[in-house]
Structure formats: C-alpha cells, structure tokens
Design a protein around this motif. Structure first.
Motif, PDB file in Angstrom:
ATOM      1  N   LYS A 179       2.525  29.033 -58.671  1.00 14.53           N
ATOM      2  CA  LYS A 179       2.487  27.790 -59.476  1.00 14.53           C
ATOM      3  C   LYS A 179       1.244  27.716 -60.347  1.00 14.53           C
ATOM      4  O   LYS A 179       1.277  27.185 -61.442  1.00 14.53           O
ATOM      5  N   PHE A 180       0.106  28.211 -59.828  1.00 12.18           N
ATOM      6  CA  PHE A 180      -1.166  27.972 -60.520  1.00 12.18           C
ATOM      7  C   PHE A 180      -1.762  29.251 -61.115  1.00 12.18           C
ATOM      8  O   PHE A 180      -2.829  29.192 -61.719  1.00 12.18           O
ATOM      9  N   GLY A 181      -1.093  30.385 -60.943  1.00 13.94           N
ATOM     10  CA  GLY A 181      -1.579  31.636 -61.533  1.00 13.94           C
ATOM     11  C   GLY A 181      -2.933  32.060 -60.999  1.00 13.94           C
ATOM     12  O   GLY A 181      -3.795  32.522 -61.765  1.00 13.94           O
ATOM     13  N   VAL A 182      -3.160  31.865 -59.713  1.00 14.18           N
ATOM     14  CA  VAL A 182      -4.444  32.219 -59.104  1.00 14.18           C
ATOM     15  C   VAL A 182      -4.195  33.116 -57.888  1.00 14.18           C
ATOM     16  O   VAL A 182      -3.050  33.287 -57.455  1.00 14.18           O
ATOM     17  N   ALA A 183      -5.261  33.676 -57.343  1.00 17.08           N
ATOM     18  CA  ALA A 183      -5.169  34.402 -56.067  1.00 17.08           C
ATOM     19  C   ALA A 183      -5.942  33.592 -55.029  1.00 17.08           C
ATOM     20  O   ALA A 183      -6.700  32.666 -55.379  1.00 17.08           O
ATOM     21  N   ASP A 192      -9.485  24.802 -50.440  1.00 17.70           N
ATOM     22  CA  ASP A 192     -10.554  25.792 -50.655  1.00 17.70           C
ATOM     23  C   ASP A 192     -10.478  26.295 -52.101  1.00 17.70           C
ATOM     24  O   ASP A 192      -9.412  26.246 -52.736  1.00 17.70           O
ATOM     25  N   ASP A 193     -11.605  26.818 -52.583  1.00 20.71           N
ATOM     26  CA  ASP A 193     -11.625  27.387 -53.938  1.00 20.71           C
ATOM     27  C   ASP A 193     -10.652  28.562 -54.034  1.00 20.71           C
ATOM     28  O   ASP A 193     -10.415  29.265 -53.045  1.00 20.71           O
ATOM     29  N   VAL A 194     -10.107  28.753 -55.249  1.00 18.15           N
ATOM     30  CA  VAL A 194      -9.177  29.865 -55.485  1.00 18.15           C
ATOM     31  C   VAL A 194      -9.831  30.882 -56.421  1.00 18.15           C
ATOM     32  O   VAL A 194     -10.831  30.580 -57.075  1.00 18.15           O
ATOM     33  N   ILE A 195      -9.251  32.059 -56.475  1.00 15.77           N
ATOM     34  CA  ILE A 195      -9.823  33.153 -57.272  1.00 15.77           C
ATOM     35  C   ILE A 195      -9.063  33.258 -58.593  1.00 15.77           C
ATOM     36  O   ILE A 195      -7.818  33.228 -58.595  1.00 15.77           O
ATOM     37  N   GLU A 218     -19.721  34.780 -58.887  1.00 12.55           N
ATOM     38  CA  GLU A 218     -20.749  35.515 -58.133  1.00 12.55           C
ATOM     39  C   GLU A 218     -21.210  36.688 -58.966  1.00 12.55           C
ATOM     40  O   GLU A 218     -22.385  37.038 -58.984  1.00 12.55           O
ATOM     41  N   ASP A 219     -20.251  37.294 -59.621  1.00 12.64           N
ATOM     42  CA  ASP A 219     -20.505  38.334 -60.614  1.00 12.64           C
ATOM     43  C   ASP A 219     -19.282  38.325 -61.539  1.00 12.64           C
ATOM     44  O   ASP A 219     -18.302  37.621 -61.268  1.00 12.64           O
ATOM     45  N   TRP A 220     -19.268  39.147 -62.583  1.00 13.03           N
ATOM     46  CA  TRP A 220     -18.202  39.040 -63.588  1.00 13.03           C
ATOM     47  C   TRP A 220     -16.804  39.258 -63.001  1.00 13.03           C
ATOM     48  O   TRP A 220     -15.820  38.746 -63.508  1.00 13.03           O
ATOM     49  N   PHE A 221     -16.718  40.003 -61.882  1.00  8.27           N
ATOM     50  CA  PHE A 221     -15.401  40.330 -61.325  1.00  8.27           C
ATOM     51  C   PHE A 221     -14.979  39.385 -60.199  1.00  8.27           C
ATOM     52  O   PHE A 221     -13.877  39.513 -59.666  1.00  8.27           O
ATOM     53  N   PHE A 222     -15.867  38.469 -59.824  1.00 10.37           N
ATOM     54  CA  PHE A 222     -15.589  37.616 -58.660  1.00 10.37           C
ATOM     55  C   PHE A 222     -15.842  36.160 -59.036  1.00 10.37           C
ATOM     56  O   PHE A 222     -16.928  35.641 -58.837  1.00 10.37           O
ATOM     57  N   CYS A 223     -14.799  35.555 -59.594  1.00  3.89           N
ATOM     58  CA  CYS A 223     -14.925  34.179 -60.092  1.00  3.89           C
ATOM     59  C   CYS A 223     -13.932  33.269 -59.381  1.00  3.89           C
ATOM     60  O   CYS A 223     -12.775  33.648 -59.162  1.00  3.89           O
ATOM     61  N   THR A 224     -14.399  32.082 -59.049  1.00  4.57           N
ATOM     62  CA  THR A 224     -13.542  31.110 -58.351  1.00  4.57           C
ATOM     63  C   THR A 224     -13.542  29.787 -59.111  1.00  4.57           C
ATOM     64  O   THR A 224     -14.393  29.544 -59.965  1.00  4.57           O
TER      65      THR A 224
END
Ligand code: BEZ
Length: 239
Positions: A179-183, A192-195, A218-224
C-alpha cells in the motif's frame, strides 16, 4: 520404487513470486477451487501433521480464536493435513466440546480444513519433507496475495508450534509494503519507522543526505521515515 520424477514432485516447493499451484479440494466448509475462490483476498494456506495431536490442537485453537482478526485484514485461513474429512470433522468437534488451551475454550474452527489423504495437494506445496516424515505434512505456512501469488513461506518441523503473532505481523507488513511502497525493518510492527527504497542514483543519494523531507538517513543507503499506525490501520483493517 518411486521414480526420480516422483521423488522430485514430493520435494518441489512453490517459491516466492510463483503463482500458487491450483487444486480442487474437499474441506470441512465444502468444496474449494484454489486459488480462484479467493481472488481478491489474502490467504494463509497452512498444513499440520495430523488431527488429534496436541501441538496441532493448540495451533488450531489459537488460529481459530484469531480468525476474525485475520479476516479484518482481508485474509482467509485454510488448513490442510493428510487426514480424511471424517477425521477432520470429529477432531474439530472434539476441540470445540472438550479442549481448553491458554484460557481459550469452546472454540469453533470455522475456516476450511482440507482433506488430503492422497497427499496430492501437500506434494504440490512441498508440505511433505521426507527427512522429517514421509506420511505427515510439516507445519508449512504459505502467504498468498489477492492475485494468487505466493508472497512468503515459513516452514516449521513437526514438534514446533507456530508463533501466530509473527504470522499476523508478516501479513500486515506485506500489506503495508504494497500500500505504501516501503519496506519494513527487523522486528517491525505498525507504528515503527519504515524503510524507503534505496537510492538508485548518485543524485538521489546526495539528496537523501542533504534535504530532510521527513526522511532520516543513517547513511545514503539506509533511510527511514515515519508511518503512523493509524494510517496503516485505516488502509488495511476493515471494521
Ligand atoms: C503434535 O501436533 O503434537 C505433533 C504431531 C506430529 C509429531 C509431533 C507432534
């Protein structure tokens, strides 16, 4: 003596992304044409080793007590074992009339339970794992989406009862992703925060690190980002 082809059929397991194998079945709720009858719904198709066994009984009581909760998330439960329909009926009646588990009693199993004496369906779904048992299905769980695609599978051995909080969490997490296009990260639960999807270019990587836009990196590849529990429940849970 089984041919190699027959042996391979026993251990073939539908994979994530595959179309759910089709079958016609006799169940405790009447005939089922799978997955066509469940078009538009999520399905959890699960196997258990045998009727009238204690771990399976504890699982059925638990699953049946959660049936409405799963239904509100547009999810139908369907069980299967290598037993006949009369055994299924007798066992479900016994569960309702006599068995108490963790304070749950008089529990009526209203979801279909498939008879599979021939093991035809169990073999299509890789539920017979001969190293564990040649005659009983292991505890397999298939999550099948509204388009009839296998989205996740979890297998447990005969001795290990399943964790139903985890089955529900996995269902809601997959629906949230759709539904939200997230992981969803480790141990995620609604609220909780999503990726957000990884940056696919240097430009996006730079943008993620410099502009905020409600995103934490946290870094360019790890965003929530935040995704409110209420927003998820509003989209997914039917009252
Ligand atoms: C049970 O459900 O209790 C069970 C079934 C098969 C093997 C071991 C336990």
């Amino acid at each position: 003596m089984e041919t190699l082809q027959e042996q391979e059929k026993v251990i073939s397991i539908p994979r994530i992304g595959d179309k759910a194998p089709e079958f016609l079945a006799v169940t405790t709720q009447g005939p089922v044409n799978f997955p066509a009858d469940y078009n538009g719904k999520w399905v959890i198709l699960f196997s258990h080793p045998a009727d009238f066994t204690p771990v399976c009984t504890s699982e059925f009581i638990t699953f049946a007590s959660l049936e409405n909760k799963f239904a509100k998330a547009n999810c139908q439960l369907i069980g299967l074992s290598i037993d006949g329909i009369y055994s299924h009926i007798a066992w479900l009646r016994t569960i309702k009339d006599k068995i108490k588990f963790k304070g749950m009693k008089n529990i009526e199993v209203k979801f279909p339970l498939i008879e599979d004496i021939s093991m035809e369906i169990a073999k299509k779904y890789g539920m017979i794992q001969p190293g564990e048992s040649k005659t009983q299905a292991v505890r397999a769980v298939f999550f099948i989406d509204p388009k009839g695609i296998v989205r996740a599978l979890i297998y447990y051995p005969l001795s290990l009862g399943r964790n139903f909080d985890e089955l529900y969490r996995a269902l809601i997490a997959m629906q949230t992703s759709d539904k939200f296009g997230v992981a969803t990260p480790a141990d995620w639960n609604p609220g909780d925060d999503v990726i957000i999807s990884p940056a696919g270019s240097c430009g996006v990587a730079e943008e993620r690190m410099t502009s905020k836009n409600g995103i934490t990196c946290e870094d360019w590849f790890f965003c929530t980002k935040k995704l409110e529990k209420d927003a998820i429940l509003k989209e997914i849970i039917q009252n």
